[in-house]
Enzyme design. Structure first.
Site, PDB file in Angstrom:
ATOM      1  N   SER A   1      -1.164   3.488  10.410  1.00  0.00           N
ATOM      2  CA  SER A   1      -2.182   2.554  11.153  1.00  0.00           C
ATOM      3  C   SER A   1      -1.390   1.219  11.456  1.00  0.00           C
ATOM      4  O   SER A   1      -0.334   1.086  10.609  1.00  0.00           O
ATOM      5  CB  SER A   1      -3.425   2.325  10.427  1.00  0.00           C
TER       6      SER A   1
ATOM      7  N   TYR B   1      -2.556  -1.714  10.559  1.00  0.00           N
ATOM      8  CA  TYR B   1      -2.745  -2.260   9.323  1.00  0.00           C
ATOM      9  C   TYR B   1      -1.622  -1.961   8.234  1.00  0.00           C
ATOM     10  O   TYR B   1      -0.929  -2.793   7.723  1.00  0.00           O
ATOM     11  CB  TYR B   1      -3.973  -1.957   8.476  1.00  0.00           C
ATOM     12  N   HIS B   2      -1.287  -0.607   8.115  1.00  0.00           N
ATOM     13  CA  HIS B   2      -0.286  -0.067   7.220  1.00  0.00           C
ATOM     14  C   HIS B   2       1.195  -0.491   7.771  1.00  0.00           C
ATOM     15  O   HIS B   2       1.867  -0.850   7.165  1.00  0.00           O
ATOM     16  CB  HIS B   2      -0.253   1.395   7.089  1.00  0.00           C
TER      17      HIS B   2
ATOM     18  N   LYS C   1       1.882  -4.024   6.541  1.00  0.00           N
ATOM     19  CA  LYS C   1       2.456  -4.118   5.120  1.00  0.00           C
ATOM     20  C   LYS C   1       3.878  -3.704   4.955  1.00  0.00           C
ATOM     21  O   LYS C   1       4.608  -4.217   4.062  1.00  0.00           O
ATOM     22  CB  LYS C   1       1.538  -2.763   4.281  1.00  0.00           C
TER      23      LYS C   1
ATOM     24  N   THR D   1       0.672  -1.303   0.092  1.00  0.00           N
ATOM     25  CA  THR D   1      -0.016  -0.249  -0.055  1.00  0.00           C
ATOM     26  C   THR D   1       0.820   1.375  -0.250  1.00  0.00           C
ATOM     27  O   THR D   1       1.954   1.287   0.607  1.00  0.00           O
ATOM     28  CB  THR D   1      -1.044  -0.084   1.148  1.00  0.00           C
TER      29      THR D   1
HETATM   30  N1  LIG Z   1      -8.983  -2.464  -1.635  1.00  0.00           N
HETATM   31  C1  LIG Z   1      -8.107  -1.364  -1.652  1.00  0.00           C
HETATM   32  O1  LIG Z   1      -8.243  -0.205  -2.144  1.00  0.00           O
HETATM   33  C2  LIG Z   1      -6.535  -1.559  -1.355  1.00  0.00           C
HETATM   34  C3  LIG Z   1      -5.588  -0.779  -1.411  1.00  0.00           C
HETATM   35  C4  LIG Z   1      -4.301  -1.143  -0.975  1.00  0.00           C
HETATM   36  C5  LIG Z   1      -3.955  -2.263  -0.699  1.00  0.00           C
HETATM   37  N2  LIG Z   1      -4.808  -3.197  -0.766  1.00  0.00           N
HETATM   38  C6  LIG Z   1      -4.446  -4.666  -0.477  1.00  0.00           C
HETATM   39  O2  LIG Z   1      -5.006  -5.579  -1.645  1.00  0.00           O
HETATM   40  C7  LIG Z   1      -5.058  -6.821  -0.951  1.00  0.00           C
HETATM   41  C8  LIG Z   1      -6.581  -7.057  -1.303  1.00  0.00           C
HETATM   42  O3  LIG Z   1      -7.517  -6.047  -0.834  1.00  0.00           O
HETATM   43  P1  LIG Z   1      -9.242  -6.104  -1.057  1.00  0.00           P
HETATM   44  O4  LIG Z   1      -9.505  -4.924  -0.853  1.00  0.00           O
HETATM   45  O5  LIG Z   1      -9.495  -7.472  -2.106  1.00  0.00           O
HETATM   46  O6  LIG Z   1      -9.262  -6.873   0.514  1.00  0.00           O
HETATM   47  P2  LIG Z   1     -10.436  -7.956   0.768  1.00  0.00           P
HETATM   48  O7  LIG Z   1     -10.633  -8.087   2.445  1.00  0.00           O
HETATM   49  O8  LIG Z   1     -11.595  -7.870   0.075  1.00  0.00           O
HETATM   50  O9  LIG Z   1      -9.445  -9.309   0.120  1.00  0.00           O
HETATM   51  C9  LIG Z   1      -8.591 -10.165   1.139  1.00  0.00           C
HETATM   52  C10 LIG Z   1      -9.218 -11.603   0.976  1.00  0.00           C
HETATM   53  O10 LIG Z   1      -8.162 -12.301   1.777  1.00  0.00           O
HETATM   54  C11 LIG Z   1      -8.855 -13.168   2.528  1.00  0.00           C
HETATM   55  N3  LIG Z   1      -8.001 -13.601   3.817  1.00  0.00           N
HETATM   56  C12 LIG Z   1      -7.535 -12.812   4.485  1.00  0.00           C
HETATM   57  N4  LIG Z   1      -6.775 -13.500   5.550  1.00  0.00           N
HETATM   58  C13 LIG Z   1      -6.744 -14.727   5.315  1.00  0.00           C
HETATM   59  C14 LIG Z   1      -6.213 -15.929   5.467  1.00  0.00           C
HETATM   60  N5  LIG Z   1      -5.638 -16.033   6.663  1.00  0.00           N
HETATM   61  N6  LIG Z   1      -6.275 -17.226   5.031  1.00  0.00           N
HETATM   62  C15 LIG Z   1      -6.991 -17.390   3.764  1.00  0.00           C
HETATM   63  N7  LIG Z   1      -7.753 -16.043   3.211  1.00  0.00           N
HETATM   64  C16 LIG Z   1      -7.413 -14.651   3.754  1.00  0.00           C
HETATM   65  C17 LIG Z   1     -10.184 -12.698   3.004  1.00  0.00           C
HETATM   66  O11 LIG Z   1     -11.026 -13.349   3.247  1.00  0.00           O
HETATM   67  C18 LIG Z   1     -10.490 -11.654   1.497  1.00  0.00           C
HETATM   68  O12 LIG Z   1     -11.304 -12.413   0.970  1.00  0.00           O
HETATM   69  C19 LIG Z   1      -4.977  -6.614   0.546  1.00  0.00           C
HETATM   70  O13 LIG Z   1      -3.598  -7.117   0.860  1.00  0.00           O
HETATM   71  C20 LIG Z   1      -5.183  -5.254   0.962  1.00  0.00           C
HETATM   72  O14 LIG Z   1      -4.106  -4.841   1.890  1.00  0.00           O
HETATM   73  C21 LIG Z   1      -6.087  -2.966  -1.048  1.00  0.00           C
END
Ligand SMILES: NC(=O)c1ccc[n+]([C@@H]2O[C@H](COP(=O)([O-])OP(=O)(O)OC[C@H]3O[C@@H](n4cnc5c(N)ncnc54)[C@H](O)[C@@H]3O)[C@@H](O)[C@H]2O)c1
Length: 395
Positions: free
Chosen positions: A193, A195-196, A199, A158
């Protein structure tokens, strides 16, 4: 054709990624434990519309396209579940028919707790975030070390890892001159945060794996994503990705549009000068695709800043108001006392050229793109729960 393994394949980005690669003829396996869906139930945050289970979605996809997406339900914090995906023995082998072969060429690591407010609800959710995200990443690195060093990791990091420094943000690395000598280091990171922070730690773990075991890693520093439909989801309404509009899991553009549709004043935190880089969900797919086609080399941690344009919160609110008013909504903007600890006015000048250089063609947040999102959200207006939009999780 290459075999792509998507960790977190049920998620907002994971499911569209699975359809995108499947439609292009890749062998696709998705793994998820429904962490995100279960958290939404636990925290009582509404999704815009119900979404079929991962197995049901794979079935609908297969009926609509004749293509197969393999589904594995597993918790990847369990090292054995992770290892079974790479050792050619168990894991998805139970789900495999004989058309799927071998160890994945690329693993896309999305399987994390992705919300900053979630990580700061209280110590319990902070612990869940730390344990979940770091264990999944560490399990992945050891599985590759032991079974499959050739597999290319594409991880979604991120832009929040960098924070808002008072200097230009480079793509992952910074050349430092110190007392007449120079070296290259990871760009300074300062998360806003927990969370960050996970990452940042992911990046450090992967950098370790690259240095010690010659792993191949692309880490994409992604900004907040907006959007609903992708090219592949339009074939069947039930294939739409999950869509949250609440403070915990909803990203800002998705939230603002939903708020506008339901007449809830747009929740700008503080002065609203917080500036970030954004991208369309369609560009997330393009970015991982271009990264897959041109993988990192063994022993390389390649970092790209995955954003297409920058906006302040005020600019996004104004844009939402303008488009919403044109569509007949009475959109108001509310400046709330900022629940977060963050700079509300700051310098922000990130570089984001690397993905363009490998062939990504950006979509921008035009009024037409916003209008299209308004129209989809409007279809589900009666599902929107005002009580989940803002709960005021403080830092
Ligand atoms: N959506 C955004 O705007 C955004 C921005 C920056 C970074 N990200 C990163 O992109 C990635 C995907 O984001 P997203 O928005 O699709 O989030 P999301 O929560 O919709 O998708 C993550 C998926 O991983 C699964 N998961 C989490 N822990 C798990 C585990 N221990 N075992 C199996 N599955 C597991 C969750 O059930 C979920 O379906 C994440 O790493 C997030 O940090 C997202």
């Amino acid at each position: 054709m290459s075999h792509i393994l998507i960790l977190g394949g049920d998620g907002y980005l994971g499911w569209p990624t699975a359809m995108y690669f499947s439609s292009r003829g890749y062998q696709v396996t998705v793994v998820d434990n429904y962490f995100r869906r279960n958290s939404c139930v636990e925290l009582d945050v509404g999704m815009l519309y119900p979404v079929p289970s991962l197995q049901e979605r794979a079935k609908i996809w297969s009926e609509q396209t004749g293509r197969e997406i393999k589904v594995v339900i597993a918790d990847l914090t369990d090292p054995e579940s992770m290892r079974s995906l790479f050792d050619g023995r168990t894991g998805y082998s139970f789900a495999l028919d004989h058309s799927f072969t071998g160890i994945p060429d690329t693993v896309m690591h999305y399987a994390e707790q992705p919300s900053a407010p979630y990580s700061l609800i209280n110590y319990k959710y902070a612990n869940i975030t730390l344990a979940n995200n770091l264990l999944v990443t560490n399990n992945l690195l050891f599985a590759l070390r032991d079974f499959s060093r050739e597999t290319h990791i594409i991880h979604i990091g991120t832009m929040g890892e960098y924070g808002t420094p008072n200097i230009d943000i480079e793509e992952g690395w910074l050349d430092i001159e110190h007392k007449g000598r120079t070296d290259r280091f990871l760009f300074p990171r300062q998360a806003s945060s927990l969370y960050h922070t996970t990452k940042i730690m992911d990046t450090d773990l992967m950098w370790f794996g690259v240095r010690m075991w010659d792993l191949k890693v692309t880490d994409l520093m992604q900004g907040p994503v907006y959007g609903i439909e992708t090219e592949e989801s339009v074939v069947d309404d039930r294939l739409k990705t999950i869509f949250n509009y609440d403070e915990i899991f909803g990203t800002i553009v998705n939230r603002f549009i939903t708020q506008a549709v339901v007449g809830y004043p747009l929740t700008v935190y503080g002065q609203g000068g917080q500036t970030r880089g954004y991208l369309n969900i369609k560009d997330t797919l393009q970015c991982v695709h271009r990264s897959e086609i041109t993988p990192a080399k063994p022993g390389e941690l390649r970092i790209f800043n995955q954003i297409m344009e920058t906006f302040s919160a005020n600019e996004l609110a104004e844009k939402t108001r303008r488009v919403g008013n044109r569509l007949g909504y009475d959109v108001r903007i509310d400046h709330l006392e900022n629940p977060r600890k963050e700079a509300e006015e700051h310098y922000y000048n990130p570089t984001y050229q690397g993905l363009i250089d490998i062939g990504v063609e950006p979509h921008f947040l035009t009024d037409e793109v916003m209008e299209e999102m308004f129209r989809v959200v409007q279809q589900y207006q009666s599902n929107i729960r005002k009580d989940v939009i803002f709960k005021g999780i403080t830092w």
